[in-house]
Enzyme design. Sequence first.
Site, short mmCIF file in Angstrom:
data_model
loop_
_atom_site.label_atom_id
_atom_site.label_comp_id
_atom_site.label_asym_id
_atom_site.label_seq_id
_atom_site.Cartn_x
_atom_site.Cartn_y
_atom_site.Cartn_z
N PRO A 128 6.55 6.32 -10.57
CA PRO A 128 5.97 6.23 -11.91
C PRO A 128 5.44 4.83 -12.21
CG PRO A 128 8.03 7.47 -11.98
CD PRO A 128 7.90 6.94 -10.57
N GLY A 129 6.08 3.79 -11.67
CA GLY A 129 5.64 2.42 -11.96
C GLY A 129 4.87 1.75 -10.84
N GLY A 131 1.70 2.60 -8.06
CA GLY A 131 0.74 3.52 -7.42
C GLY A 131 -0.12 2.71 -6.48
N GLY A 242 -4.77 9.57 6.92
CA GLY A 242 -4.79 10.43 5.72
C GLY A 242 -6.13 10.32 5.01
N ARG A 268 -32.61 31.17 -10.19
CA ARG A 268 -32.80 30.98 -11.63
C ARG A 268 -34.26 30.62 -11.96
NH1 ARG A 268 -30.57 31.56 -16.82
NH2 ARG A 268 -31.00 29.71 -18.06
N GLN A 336 -25.26 20.16 -13.35
CA GLN A 336 -26.49 19.91 -14.11
C GLN A 336 -27.55 20.97 -13.78
OE1 GLN A 336 -26.12 17.58 -16.26
NE2 GLN A 336 -28.15 17.57 -17.17
N GLY A 339 -26.88 24.10 -15.51
CA GLY A 339 -26.97 24.08 -16.98
C GLY A 339 -25.68 24.60 -17.60
N GLU A 363 -4.66 8.83 -2.42
CA GLU A 363 -4.69 8.14 -1.12
C GLU A 363 -5.49 6.83 -1.22
OE1 GLU A 363 -4.53 10.21 2.52
OE2 GLU A 363 -3.52 11.94 1.64
N GLU A 367 -11.50 1.69 -5.86
CA GLU A 367 -11.41 0.22 -5.99
C GLU A 367 -10.58 -0.36 -4.84
OE1 GLU A 367 -11.02 2.47 -8.37
OE2 GLU A 367 -12.59 1.97 -9.79
N1 CAA Z 1 -2.00 -0.43 9.05
C1 CAA Z 1 -0.88 -1.09 9.46
N2 CAA Z 1 -0.31 -2.10 8.75
C2 CAA Z 1 -0.91 -2.45 7.59
C3 CAA Z 1 -2.06 -1.81 7.12
C4 CAA Z 1 -2.62 -0.76 7.90
N3 CAA Z 1 -3.72 -0.10 7.52
N4 CAA Z 1 -2.41 -2.35 5.92
C5 CAA Z 1 -1.51 -3.31 5.67
N5 CAA Z 1 -0.61 -3.36 6.67
C6 CAA Z 1 0.52 -4.30 6.82
C7 CAA Z 1 -0.01 -5.74 6.77
O1 CAA Z 1 -0.42 -6.16 8.06
C8 CAA Z 1 1.18 -6.51 6.27
O2 CAA Z 1 2.06 -6.72 7.34
P1 CAA Z 1 2.86 -8.14 7.51
O3 CAA Z 1 3.85 -8.19 6.40
O4 CAA Z 1 3.51 -8.04 8.84
O5 CAA Z 1 1.84 -9.21 7.40
C9 CAA Z 1 1.84 -5.52 5.31
O6 CAA Z 1 1.38 -4.21 5.68
C10 CAA Z 1 1.49 -5.79 3.88
O7 CAA Z 1 0.09 -5.70 3.78
P2 CAA Z 1 -0.72 -6.29 2.54
O8 CAA Z 1 -0.32 -7.71 2.31
O9 CAA Z 1 -2.15 -5.99 2.78
O10 CAA Z 1 -0.13 -5.41 1.34
P3 CAA Z 1 -0.52 -5.36 -0.18
O11 CAA Z 1 0.71 -5.30 -0.98
O12 CAA Z 1 -1.52 -6.43 -0.49
O13 CAA Z 1 -1.19 -3.90 -0.33
C11 CAA Z 1 -2.95 -2.31 -0.41
C12 CAA Z 1 -2.29 -3.50 0.31
C13 CAA Z 1 -4.18 -2.04 0.46
C14 CAA Z 1 -3.36 -2.62 -1.82
C15 CAA Z 1 -1.97 -1.10 -0.37
O14 CAA Z 1 -0.91 -1.30 -1.28
C16 CAA Z 1 -2.64 0.20 -0.68
O15 CAA Z 1 -3.26 0.81 0.21
N6 CAA Z 1 -2.53 0.71 -1.96
C17 CAA Z 1 -2.97 2.02 -2.31
C18 CAA Z 1 -1.80 2.96 -2.18
C19 CAA Z 1 -2.22 4.35 -1.85
O16 CAA Z 1 -3.20 4.60 -1.15
N7 CAA Z 1 -1.43 5.29 -2.30
C20 CAA Z 1 -1.66 6.63 -1.96
C21 CAA Z 1 -0.48 7.43 -2.33
S1 CAA Z 1 -0.24 8.72 -1.20
C22 CAA Z 1 -1.08 10.06 -1.78
O17 CAA Z 1 -1.93 9.99 -2.63
C23 CAA Z 1 -0.70 11.23 -0.99
C24 CAA Z 1 -0.90 12.55 -1.59
O18 CAA Z 1 0.05 13.24 -1.85
C25 CAA Z 1 -2.27 13.07 -1.66
#
Ligand code: CAA
Length: 379
Positions: A128-129, A131, A242, A268, A336, A339, A363, A367
């Site tokens: 919840p807090g 995403g 994913g 149409r 669109q 209509g 996923e 942004e």
């Molecule tokens: N593959 C492997 N490792 C990765 C990686 C990747 N693609 N991306 C980051 N990492 C690793 C980094 O190398 C780093 O490792 P170290 O600590 O060893 O250096 C670690 O992960 C942390 O990485 P970041 O510093 O980049 O992490 P961050 O906190 O800045 O977050 C972010 C990065 C891209 C914003 C990430 O949080 C993100 O993708 N956010 C979106 C979340 C998301 O997609 N949620 C989807 C929910 S699931 C869903 O929707 C499923 C469903 O049911 C449909």
Amino acid sequence: MDFELTESMTMLRDAARTFADKRLKAGAPEWDEAEAIPDEVYKEAAELGFFGLSVPEEFGGLGVDALAYAAAMEELARGSASLQVCVTVHNSLAAAAIAKHGTGEQKKKYLPKMASGEWIGAYSLSEPGSGTDAASLTTTAEDKGDHWLVNGAKAWVTNGGFASVFLVFVSTNKAAGSRGISCLLVDKGAPGFSVGKKEKKMGLRASDTRELAFVSAKIPKSALLGAVGGGFKIAMSQLDSGRVGIAAQAVGIAQAAFEEAVAYAKERRQFGKRLAEFQLTQAKLADMATNIEAARLLVWRAADLLGRGVKCTKEASMAKSFASRIANKACFDAVQIHGGNGFVREFPVERYYRDARVTEIYEGTTEIQSLIVAREVLG
Ligand code: CAA
């Protein structure tokens, strides 16, 4: 990259296409209203092998190439995006993670049942807090010697209501930030673990999205997937694949909207002519066709890298970002062209428009995909 699908890839894509045309398209409006897909449809999808696409053959799955997977995911989404999201989360976020990171015991326990569709998988990262800022999750797992004691709440869990196994990302060391996140394989019915209310959504209404609650839940030590503290990397790397599945979903929804728009424009008549004869309609259809083709190529490009074991973080985000945006635009234009008829439930474009919306959110939002691509190109 070779853009020709092999014979076996074509067979899989065609099986998905036939299932979409003969079964999913007809059922989808009713399932959207009922906010559920009937059990027999999941069974049919299982019999066709769709729940075993990412499970290696030695565990009873089809172990298909990522390109074939993407092509099949597009077709399923063209028929029912709600059914497709169940299949793609099960395969690319759950089964593939177990196949890649699981111990021999974990693979033996889960993969054969996941391949047959008897057990459905779910992936639970968001809360919840937390995403977009996934690493700020607060669900904790304390090492109690013979078990993990888990407390917290999870949100937006696809397949939550009927999954048998949940990949749950938990904090095992708060001070270590993302390096203190671990992944547990939680079985349905574990003591202290419960599945909460089903979300009532704008789109993908027939897919099952739940909250999860952990109240002093006792999870066996053997449930750890990968290393302690290695969970965030598992979460992120699975999201690379994913996102290819969700990008394919966006292309499938866009393609479905395009097909409806073409058929409607040819049928149409206004001002004594078919809509298809007006250049303003033609421009919309031409843009849709071009964007869909471009998005499909980005999806295939990312899938090709994924299939060859090459890191595809940037390409998966590009594909997901572009495909989801063009899907929303295609659905907007399809409404669109229809209509007033596009605004009512009798015409499928109304549902496609609602279903497309979340492809820019889940996923990883559009942004976040931009941020990932920018990080990669800036170094
Ligand atoms: N593959 C492997 N490792 C990765 C990686 C990747 N693609 N991306 C980051 N990492 C690793 C980094 O190398 C780093 O490792 P170290 O600590 O060893 O250096 C670690 O992960 C942390 O990485 P970041 O510093 O980049 O992490 P961050 O906190 O800045 O977050 C972010 C990065 C891209 C914003 C990430 O949080 C993100 O993708 N956010 C979106 C979340 C998301 O997609 N949620 C989807 C929910 S699931 C869903 O929707 C499923 C469903 O049911 C449909």
